[in-house]
Scaffold this active site. Structure first.
Site, PDB file in Angstrom:
ATOM      1  CG  HIS A   1      -1.958  -1.098   1.154  1.00  0.00           C
ATOM      2  ND1 HIS A   1      -2.766  -1.333   0.062  1.00  0.00           N
ATOM      3  CD2 HIS A   1      -2.262  -2.053   2.053  1.00  0.00           C
ATOM      4  CE1 HIS A   1      -3.533  -2.380   0.311  1.00  0.00           C
ATOM      5  NE2 HIS A   1      -3.241  -2.843   1.503  1.00  0.00           N
TER       6      HIS A   1
ATOM      7  CB  ILE B   1       0.610   6.314   2.396  1.00  0.00           C
ATOM      8  CG1 ILE B   1       2.084   6.600   2.671  1.00  0.00           C
ATOM      9  CG2 ILE B   1       0.073   5.220   3.315  1.00  0.00           C
ATOM     10  CD1 ILE B   1       2.342   7.298   4.001  1.00  0.00           C
ATOM     11  CB  CYS B   2      -3.081   3.158  -0.884  1.00  0.00           C
ATOM     12  SG  CYS B   2      -4.796   2.731  -1.214  1.00  0.00           S
ATOM     13  CG  LEU B   3      -3.839   4.490   6.150  1.00  0.00           C
ATOM     14  CD1 LEU B   3      -4.175   3.008   6.387  1.00  0.00           C
ATOM     15  CD2 LEU B   3      -2.730   4.927   7.089  1.00  0.00           C
TER      16      LEU B   3
ATOM     17  CD1 TRP C   1      -6.182   8.269  -2.382  1.00  0.00           C
ATOM     18  CD2 TRP C   1      -4.943   6.526  -3.012  1.00  0.00           C
ATOM     19  NE1 TRP C   1      -4.881   8.692  -2.489  1.00  0.00           N
ATOM     20  CE2 TRP C   1      -4.095   7.656  -2.872  1.00  0.00           C
ATOM     21  CE3 TRP C   1      -4.375   5.325  -3.399  1.00  0.00           C
ATOM     22  CZ2 TRP C   1      -2.720   7.592  -3.106  1.00  0.00           C
ATOM     23  CZ3 TRP C   1      -3.017   5.263  -3.622  1.00  0.00           C
ATOM     24  CH2 TRP C   1      -2.213   6.385  -3.480  1.00  0.00           C
TER      25      TRP C   1
END
EC number: 2.3.2.23
Length: 161
Positions: free
Chosen positions: A91, A98-100, A154
């Protein structure tokens, strides 16, 4: 952050300044375990050292997060990226994005820099393999010219890592 977006960044509001000063005081007296704020005179950009948690794939590794606070923090989420080199993680893109979900769609003004850091460490700690996201090359190529991760739509679909 590109130089053009840095120069167009608006100064922090009074609310944002007060909130960040309060968070900084709290951080200095009670920092989250595994993190160290690198002291500068810029309240709008924090650089935070991240130490991988013992017993995880990232144990004994150190990374740096750059946290840029928008004018209307905490009503708007900060931009958080890993500085180069970013950890290899499903991620985390090689450009540090950052894919959060808490950094975007699930942001709440109740969150703090400390809670963001703990979430990122938890995400790192739960990884079962060191690997880039499947679409890393395409995504990084599309982010050239200083595109912010906040400009990305996202898709949060993986809660296992």
């Amino acid at each position: 952050m590109s130089s053009s977006s840095a120069s167009s960044r608006k100064a922090l509001s009074k609310i944002a300044c007060n909130r960040l000063q309060k968070e900084l005081v709290e951080w200095q007296s009670n920092p989250p375990s595994g993190f160290k704020h690198k002291v500068t005179d810029n309240l709008q950009r924090w650089v935070i050292e991240v130490n991988g948690a013992p017993g995880t794939l990232y144990a004994n590794e150190t990374y740096q997060l750059q946290v840029d606070f928008p004018e209307h923090y905490p009503m708007e989420a900060p931009q958080v990226i890993f500085l180069h080199p970013a950890p290899l993680h499903p991620h985390i893109y090689s450009n540090g994005h950052i894919c959060l979900d808490i950094l975007y769609d699930s942001w709440s003004p109740a969150m703090t820099v400390s809670s963001i850091c703990i979430s990122i460490l938890s995400m790192l700690s739960s990884a079962t393999a060191k690997q880039c996201p499947e679409d890393n090359d395409r995504y990084v190529k599309n982010c050239r010219n200083g595109r912010s991760p906040k400009q990305t739509r996202w898709w949060f679909h993986d809660d296992k890592v």
